[in-house]
Scaffold this active site. Structure first.
Site, PDB file in Angstrom:
ATOM      1  N   GLY A  86      13.138 -62.305 -14.357  1.00  9.62           N
ATOM      2  CA  GLY A  86      14.520 -62.673 -14.064  1.00  9.62           C
ATOM      3  C   GLY A  86      14.586 -63.756 -13.006  1.00  9.62           C
ATOM      4  N   ALA A  87      15.790 -64.059 -12.574  1.00  6.91           N
ATOM      5  CA  ALA A  87      15.971 -65.038 -11.492  1.00  6.91           C
ATOM      6  C   ALA A  87      17.306 -64.741 -10.823  1.00  6.91           C
ATOM      7  CB  ALA A  87      15.956 -66.464 -12.027  1.00  6.91           C
ATOM      8  N   ASP A  88      17.424 -65.223  -9.585  1.00 11.06           N
ATOM      9  CA  ASP A  88      18.689 -65.042  -8.860  1.00 11.06           C
ATOM     10  C   ASP A  88      19.626 -66.227  -9.068  1.00 11.06           C
ATOM     11  OD1 ASP A  88      18.042 -62.550  -7.423  1.00 11.06           O
ATOM     12  OD2 ASP A  88      16.417 -63.812  -6.670  1.00 11.06           O
ATOM     13  N   GLU A 107       5.174 -62.765  -7.885  1.00  7.00           N
ATOM     14  CA  GLU A 107       5.814 -63.409  -9.051  1.00  7.00           C
ATOM     15  C   GLU A 107       5.354 -64.852  -9.160  1.00  7.00           C
ATOM     16  OE1 GLU A 107       9.913 -62.817  -8.059  1.00  7.00           O
ATOM     17  OE2 GLU A 107      10.073 -61.006  -9.290  1.00  7.00           O
TER      18      GLU A 107
HETATM   19  O1  DER Z   1      13.340 -60.658  -7.048  1.00  8.11           O
HETATM   20  C1  DER Z   1      13.227 -61.306  -8.087  1.00  8.11           C
HETATM   21  O2  DER Z   1      12.618 -62.403  -8.138  1.00  8.11           O
HETATM   22  C2  DER Z   1      13.958 -60.853  -9.327  1.00  8.11           C
HETATM   23  O3  DER Z   1      13.337 -61.343 -10.495  1.00  8.11           O
HETATM   24  C3  DER Z   1      15.354 -61.423  -9.238  1.00  8.11           C
HETATM   25  O4  DER Z   1      15.236 -62.751  -9.088  1.00  8.11           O
HETATM   26  C4  DER Z   1      16.212 -61.088 -10.442  1.00  8.11           C
HETATM   27  O5  DER Z   1      16.609 -59.778 -10.284  1.00  8.11           O
HETATM   28  P1  DER Z   1      17.715 -59.154 -11.249  1.00  8.11           P
HETATM   29  O6  DER Z   1      17.179 -59.342 -12.647  1.00  8.11           O
HETATM   30  O7  DER Z   1      17.758 -57.717 -10.813  1.00  8.11           O
HETATM   31  O8  DER Z   1      18.997 -59.892 -11.012  1.00  8.11           O
END
Ligand code: DER
Length: 234
Positions: A86-88, A107
């Site tokens: 995922g990503a923020d 990561e």
């Molecule tokens: O901490 C991280 O890098 C997670 O991948 C974050 O960026 C995404 O978290 P979420 O999928 O809970 O929004």
């Protein structure tokens, strides 16, 4: 559709990129969690075989283990076929902010070692420029004199109105990463401009281990929104 529904839709789409026999980087966070669940399900159904998972956090390690996904690490598999995470934040150039879950170092190590890095997000993560969401841009720092390092980070980006804050965990204690480090979260009022220059400047500070900007790393971003899925390729 709830935000979690959208996360699940994006995650399941990403798992379509997984072929039997792959070495997979397994991401961390609530979106990646759905992808790891799906991989475990397909393995159990015999639709996927001979997968080796490289987890990006202890949390994902434990989840994958409970699902029966065979696990290994970068020492044994220095090249990863595909990572899903995922990503923020995602900017128009597919640059990312990651690490609000605290796993940015592992990561970045895993995703930096992979041939394809598929990012999965719901559309709330899209921003015009990184740091633009006003939410944290994480920096992993050693515990020794973290205040000194935080002050230098804040000074570095004073033109962007930066405020640096130590990330707290439970019981008013500082959050400690899987690697035994602290996280200093940076909050910006304005754009930090040239991202590569910002990245280089952060990494030059001796007390810094790594930061949460993933520049030019994603090869594909899958975005789930109310109107459906969008797939962006580098
Ligand atoms: O901490 C991280 O890098 C997670 O991948 C974050 O960026 C995404 O978290 P979420 O999928 O809970 O929004």
């Amino acid at each position: 559709l709830s935000q979690d529904d959208l996360k699940k839709i994006a995650a399941y789409k990403a798992v379509e990129y997984v072929d039997s026999g792959m070495v997979l980087g397994l991401g961390t966070g609530s979106t990646a969690c759905h992808a790891v669940d799906r991989i475990g399900q397909l393995l159990r159904q015999g639709k996927l075989k001979d997968i080796v998972g490289i987890p990006t956090s202890m949390k994902t390690h434990d989840q994958a283990l409970s699902l029966g996904i065979p696990l290994s690490d970068l020492d044994a598999h220095p090249v990863v076929d595909l990572a899903i995470d995922g990503a923020d934040e995602v900017d128009p150039f597919l640059n990312l902010v990651k690490g609000r879950g605290g796993s940015l170092l592992r990561e970045k190590m895993v995703e930096g070692a992979c041939k394809k890095f598929v990012v999965i997000v719901d559309d709330s993560k899209l921003v015009n420029f990184l740091g633009g969401s006003g939410l944290a841009m994480p920096v992993e720092v050693i515990q020794f004199c973290w205040k000194f390092t935080a002050a230098r980070l804040q000074k570095l980006f004073e033109d962007a109105g930066c405020v640096a804050k130590l990330r707290m965990g439970e019981k008013e204690e500082p959050f400690v990463t899987d690697n035994g480090n602290y996280i200093v979260d940076l909050y910006f009022e304005r754009s930090i401009g040239d991202l590569k220059a910002a990245s280089d400047a952060i990494l030059q500070l001796a007390g810094v281990v790594e930061h949460g900007m993933f520049l030019d790393m994603a090869t594909t971003v899958i975005i789930a929104g109310e109107l459906g899925l969008t797939v962006k390729n580098k």
